[in-house]
Scaffold this active site. Structure first.
Site, PDB file in Angstrom:
ATOM      1  N   GLU A 432       0.968  -1.179   0.091  1.00  0.00           N
ATOM      2  CA  GLU A 432       0.143  -0.087  -0.030  1.00  0.00           C
ATOM      3  C   GLU A 432       0.818   1.161  -0.013  1.00  0.00           C
ATOM      4  O   GLU A 432       0.497   2.193   0.592  1.00  0.00           O
ATOM      5  CB  GLU A 432      -0.836   0.037   1.504  1.00  0.00           C
ATOM      6  CG  GLU A 432      -1.705  -1.353   1.364  1.00  0.00           C
ATOM      7  CD  GLU A 432      -2.478  -1.659   0.203  1.00  0.00           C
ATOM      8  OE1 GLU A 432      -2.670  -0.766  -0.829  1.00  0.00           O
ATOM      9  OE2 GLU A 432      -2.689  -2.791   0.015  1.00  0.00           O
ATOM     10  N   GLY A 433       2.096   1.397  -0.603  1.00  0.00           N
ATOM     11  CA  GLY A 433       2.799   2.250  -0.696  1.00  0.00           C
ATOM     12  C   GLY A 433       4.105   2.125   0.256  1.00  0.00           C
ATOM     13  O   GLY A 433       3.721   2.146   1.392  1.00  0.00           O
TER      14      GLY A 433
END
Length: 569
Positions: A432-433
């Site tokens: 998620e980054g």
């Protein structure tokens, strides 16, 4: 030792410290949400997680997932537990009643997911994206797609995936090659491959709804050319779609969750949102996922702390300094071990208060009648979410390692279970980054464009919630002021050296988390009334963790001075 949620502690933070019930009752959907309802939901959620989800954690890690000819079997017990999860209504907790949801506040779902991460992160990976996919489709899906999929996602009857990553396109989504060609009937023909797809194939639900980043034939290069397609495993007429799981990855942790390499060979899908605006639609899902990942870090740290605390109370080694008698003391009485346990407890509850405040403000941003209140809440969520995602996952890993240290050599042995938290939480710093991208997002994309004005406004609101007469509050106010000045310092120095914000972003984010956590503990102590359950970890955290603030602050200030050409000092 299985993880056990502590609803009373959570209720104290929500009700007594944040006043969450009163804040939520002012919002139109939650007029009947009172403290008694919060307590009831938390009690039932804690019981379900402890009795149904937690006991499957270690067996699931040991059994893992089985892939054969494209089909994936989850560990024994997972499918039955998911049926119980769905039948109890937990997937629909915060979904809109018009789609079959319970319409409860988002913060309750946040707490549920935090507890599930601590109890059994691998199990959480399958339903963890439900609410993000639901919101994405609710805001961007066509009426036909909503009618077909929203209710089934809200209820958990069908599970979603988020199919972004490709071998050549990880953090740089502009390199995505998956193609989508419009068909005469309004559908898309999707071709390409995706990797690292959590729960891309499984035996928990009959259908899986893939949300796939792809390119239309007229797409521009780079991220602005991406579109989003909904590609189901099973088509509306009951036929199997041309979607296949090619393999399940062999991973460091999360063995009970299938991380899949997926292939789309002329699969049928439908556009979600506008053409070439796929990232805007996908970010609804990604932002929800980032908040949940922050909670995963908190959940793992709490679980590792519970194990270490219980072990330290029973394990006897040597005599602690100042102990009477000649018998060995419980190692919890030794200062070195007490320091580890209390410092990590300080991280858990300080981060929790920040996360729960964010959960409450998510609902304020969605439902408040006052536009200014919505804007303030949205500003907090936008600025604090990357801080929590990066800092809580980093501390989840570092803190789990510290808790393993409490066990000595036994912590390195699988029998005691604490090493699984170290393995399972590590991925939260990546997906998620990555945490580095979160830091860049915070400083470069969200603080520097307005030269820190929005960030300063958030910190001033926090300052105004404190009482300068109390020592802890005054110290927290001072650090918030230093953080405000630091943001303006980076903004002033950045034009002289373009790389500066990227170089100091990680240190700036860590500085921000330390200041925010100091604020959180000042708020907690103001209500705790001298209860050592709260005051002891607060004091230890300030003594052994908070000094890092001054170090990080000095590092960023020095970099700014060097960039501006001033002599460091």
């Amino acid at each position: 030792m299985d993880y056990r949620p502590r609803p009373d502690d959570t209720l104290f933070l929500l009700r007594d410290v944040l006043g969450a019930g009163a804040q939520l009752r002012r919002l139109p959907p939650f007029g009947e949400v009172d403290d008694a309802l919060l307590a009831q939901v938390l009690e039932e959620a804690g019981r379900f997680v402890a009795e149904v989800i937690a006991p499957l954690n270690r067996p699931g890690d040991e059994a893992g997932c089985r892939w054969e000819a494209g089909a994936v079997a989850t560990p024994p017990g997972f499918a039955a537990a998911y049926r119980a999860f769905r039948e109890a209504g937990w997937p629909a907790l915060s979904a809109d009643p018009e789609h079959g949801g319970q319409g409860l506040p988002a913060v309750l779902e946040a707490v549920l997911y935090e507890w599930m991460a601590g109890a059994n992160h691998a199990f959480l990976m399958a339903p963890g994206l439900l609410h993000g996919a639901y919101d994405c489709l609710r805001h961007h899906g066509s009426a036909e797609l909503q009618a077909r999929y929203l209710g089934r996602l809200a209820s958990g009857e069908w599970l979603p995936t988020m199919a972004l990553t490709e071998p050549q396109a990880g953090s740089d989504l502009g390199l995505v090659r998956t193609r989508a060609v419009p068909q005469a009937d309004g559908s898309l023909r999707v071709d390409g491959g995706k990797i690292f797809i959590s729960a891309g194939e499984h035996d928990l639900t009959e259908n899986i709804v893939h949300l796939v980043l792809c390119r239309l034939p007229d797409a521009a290069p780079g991220p602005k050319g991406l579109s989003l397609a909904l590609v189901p495993k099973v088509l509306p007429d009951g036929r199997r779609n041309a979607v296949a799981c090619e393999r399940v990855e062999q991973k460091m942790g999360l063995h009970g969750s299938p991380t899949c390499a997926m292939r789309f060979d002329g699969a049928t899908g439908w556009l979600v949102g506008e053409p070439h605006r796929g990232l805007a639609a996908m970010f609804v899902m990604m932002n929800a996922a980032r908040m949940q990942v922050a909670l995963q870090g908190i959940g793992h740290l709490d679980a590792a702390w519970q194990q270490a605390d219980a072990y330290a109370a029973e394990r006897r080694q040597m005599r602690a300094p100042g102990a009477s008698g000649g018998a060995p003391s419980a190692i919890a009485e030794h200062p070195a071990i007490a320091r580890i346990l209390d410092t990590q407890r300080g991280w858990v509850d300080g981060a929790r208060l920040l996360a729960y405040r964010t959960g409450v403000l998510l609902d304020v941003a969605r439902h408040a009648g006052d536009a200014q209140a919505r804007d303030r809440a949205q500003r907090w969520c936008a600025l604090v979410t990357p801080v929590l995602k990066a800092a809580c996952t980093q501390q989840g890993f570092d803190g789990a390692s510290a808790c393993l240290q409490v066990f000595g050599g036994h912590g390195y042995i699988r029998e005691w279970g604490v090493e699984q938290h170290l393995r399972d939480v590590r991925v939260a710093m990546l997906y998620e980054g990555t945490n580095e991208i979160q830091a860049i997002d915070l400083l470069v994309r969200k603080i520097l464009p307005d030269r820190g004005a929005g960030f300063s406004a958030v910190l001033l609101e926090l300052r105004d919630e404190l009482d300068a007469a109390r020592e802890a509050d005054a110290d927290a106010q001072r650090r918030l002021a230093q953080l405000r000045y630091l943001a303006t310092s980076v903004a002033a120095a950045a034009p002289a050296r373009a790389a500066l914000p990227y170089e100091v972003a990680d240190d700036f984010l860590r500085t921000a988390m330390l200041a925010l956590t100091a604020w959180a503990w000042a708020r907690i102590e103001a209500v705790a009334g001298g209860d050592p359950r709260w005051t002891r970890p607060a004091a230890t955290w300030r003594r052994h963790a908070l000094p890092e603030f001054d170090m990080r602050l000095a590092m960023v200030k020095r970099a700014c001075q060097e960039a501006a050409g001033a002599p460091p000092g």
